[in-house]
Motif scaffolding. Structure first.
Motif, short mmCIF file in Angstrom:
data_model
loop_
_atom_site.label_atom_id
_atom_site.label_comp_id
_atom_site.label_asym_id
_atom_site.label_seq_id
_atom_site.Cartn_x
_atom_site.Cartn_y
_atom_site.Cartn_z
N GLY A 260 -6.32 -29.71 3.16
CA GLY A 260 -6.85 -28.58 2.41
C GLY A 260 -7.65 -29.02 1.20
N PHE A 261 -7.18 -30.08 0.53
CA PHE A 261 -7.92 -30.61 -0.61
C PHE A 261 -9.31 -31.10 -0.16
N ALA A 262 -9.35 -31.77 0.98
CA ALA A 262 -10.63 -32.29 1.48
C ALA A 262 -11.60 -31.14 1.75
N ARG A 263 -11.09 -30.03 2.27
CA ARG A 263 -11.95 -28.87 2.52
C ARG A 263 -12.48 -28.31 1.20
N GLU A 264 -11.61 -28.25 0.18
CA GLU A 264 -12.06 -27.77 -1.13
C GLU A 264 -13.13 -28.69 -1.71
N LEU A 265 -12.94 -30.00 -1.57
CA LEU A 265 -13.93 -30.95 -2.07
C LEU A 265 -15.26 -30.77 -1.35
N ASP A 266 -15.21 -30.58 -0.04
CA ASP A 266 -16.44 -30.35 0.72
C ASP A 266 -17.17 -29.10 0.23
N ASP A 267 -16.41 -28.07 -0.10
CA ASP A 267 -17.03 -26.84 -0.60
C ASP A 267 -17.72 -27.07 -1.94
N VAL A 268 -17.10 -27.87 -2.81
CA VAL A 268 -17.71 -28.18 -4.11
C VAL A 268 -18.99 -28.99 -3.90
#
Length: 400
Positions: A260-268
């Motif tokens: 989930g953190f990786a997905r948030e980073l990708d969004d940023v």
């Protein structure tokens, strides 16, 4: 540690992916991504129904032993399940405390009657649980618990207050650490009780948060009652049970958290590319650093879980759990800060007028991630654990 997947594990990964792809359709597809940290209020009844569907197909309590209707999955297969669940962006669970904390605690410490009474209902997501640990003067210092319990006519009578009780307003039961021996101090004389919340002696007050959610609660016990046999372990010996439960707190589900953190980073990163802030070398360097650090955190977590599984480490004794908590909590806070820098002036404004806080995903990330270094054991507590129990340094002086 060899992370090469066996043919059996690869087949299991495909089984999980296939099941999720086949079932996250129609009404369930609309729930994807809902219910994360700070958003427990989102589509709660619908997510509860989804979790019960998971239970019907054997996808809850996957790490429990088969004798308790779990899947008895290996450590690596549990990691696979939680990672694939997160990659599918499936809706967040509604009974994390029951499934990953209380269930394993009852399996380890509970009586046969308690296991028979509670475990099937946890697995089927028929009863939801809250955690009654923290108090106004006993948060990080759990041994300072002042909530009292006394045996009266075959029942425990409980008086006191708990705080930061996640989702108590949505729960049926609460596991409560209470002082059951008058005159006892610190970790002596505590009992671990299972308490029904739907009774006159319990008042639940939601706490409004910066993100406008209110999954945290104050819970007041005023003559609340629970049966005498609903104490886990021996009366007065609840500290060991409470610490045993905390040992389950940072298990394999945390590997899904890193997805989930990786997905948030990708969004940023996507936002930085869209608004041009990616061209700033400082922003680009910070985003690259976050990506590298997240990969390192995941690798450390896998190694730490393997050590725990092999009996070479423990949540306290070896410090793996404390190191992991320090790492991911501070990483996530940094991500929230970078997200606001990427957003620029636009990050200072909310959208719409429907609610006082109509936040976008990055505003919510920034605000809620401020709590990461506090809940589940603050940074200060984790550092003390490492200093005192792992490095053998002198204990921190206590105030007079």
């Amino acid at each position: 540690m060899d992370l090469t997947e066996s043919a059996e594990d690869a087949a299991f990964r495909e089984e999980v992916r296939t099941w999720l792809a086949e079932h996250l359709v129609g009404e369930w597809r609309d729930l994807m991504g809902l219910g994360g940290p700070g958003r427990d209020h989102e589509a709660f009844e619908e997510r509860l129904a989804w979790n019960r569907l998971l239970a019907e197909h054997g996808w809850t309590c996957v790490g429990w032993p088969q004798e308790y209707d779990g899947r008895g999955l290996s450590l690596w297969q549990q990691v696979i399940f939680h990672e694939e669940y997160a990659r599918a962006d499936a809706p967040h669970g509604v009974n994390h405390l029951g499934e990953t904390l209380l269930g394993p605690t009852l399996i380890a410490f509970g009586s046969d009657a308690q296991k028979e009474r509670f475990l099937p209902r946890i697995r089927a997501v028929e009863e939801l649980w809250a955690q009654g640990y923290s108090e106004p003067n006993a948060g990080s210092d759990l041994a300072n618990v002042q909530t009292k319990a006394r045996l009266v006519d075959g029942a425990w009578v409980i008086d006191g207050q708990k705080v930061w009780t996640s989702n108590a307003h949505l729960s049926d039961w609460c596991f409560v650490v209470a002082r059951s021996e008058p005159g006892s101090t610190r970790h002596h004389g505590l009992s671990f009780l299972l308490v029904p919340l739907a009774q006159d002696g319990v008042e639940i007050r939601p706490i409004e948060q910066l993100t406008s959610g209110s999954e945290f609660n104050e819970v007041f016990f005023t003559g609340a009652r629970t049966d005498a046999d609903l104490v886990v372990g021996e009366p007065g010996q609840g500290w060991g049970v409470a610490m045993g439960l905390l040992g389950f707190e940072r298990g394999v589900s945390t590997l899904g958290q890193t997805v989930g953190f990786a997905r948030e980073l990708d969004d940023v990163v996507a936002r930085a590319k869209a608004n041009g802030s990616i061209d700033d070398p400082i922003v680009r360097d910070r985003l690259a650093r976050l990506k590298v650090e997240l990969n390192a955190i995941r690798s450390f977590a896998l190694r730490a879980l393997a050590l725990v599984e092999g009996g070479q480490d423990s949540a306290a004794g070896g410090g793996a759990g404390s190191i992991f908590k320090l790492a991911w909590a501070n990483w996530h806070r940094q991500l929230g800060e970078v997200a606001m820098d990427v957003a620029g002036a636009a990050g200072l404004l909310t959208q719409g007028t429907a609610t006082p806080y109509d936040l976008d995903e990055h505003q919510r990330l920034f605000l809620f991630s401020r709590s990461d270094t506090i809940y589940g054991g603050s940074d200060e507590v984790q550092k003390n654990i490492l200093a005192e129990r792992v490095l053998g340094l002198p204990r921190e002086p206590k105030g007079s």
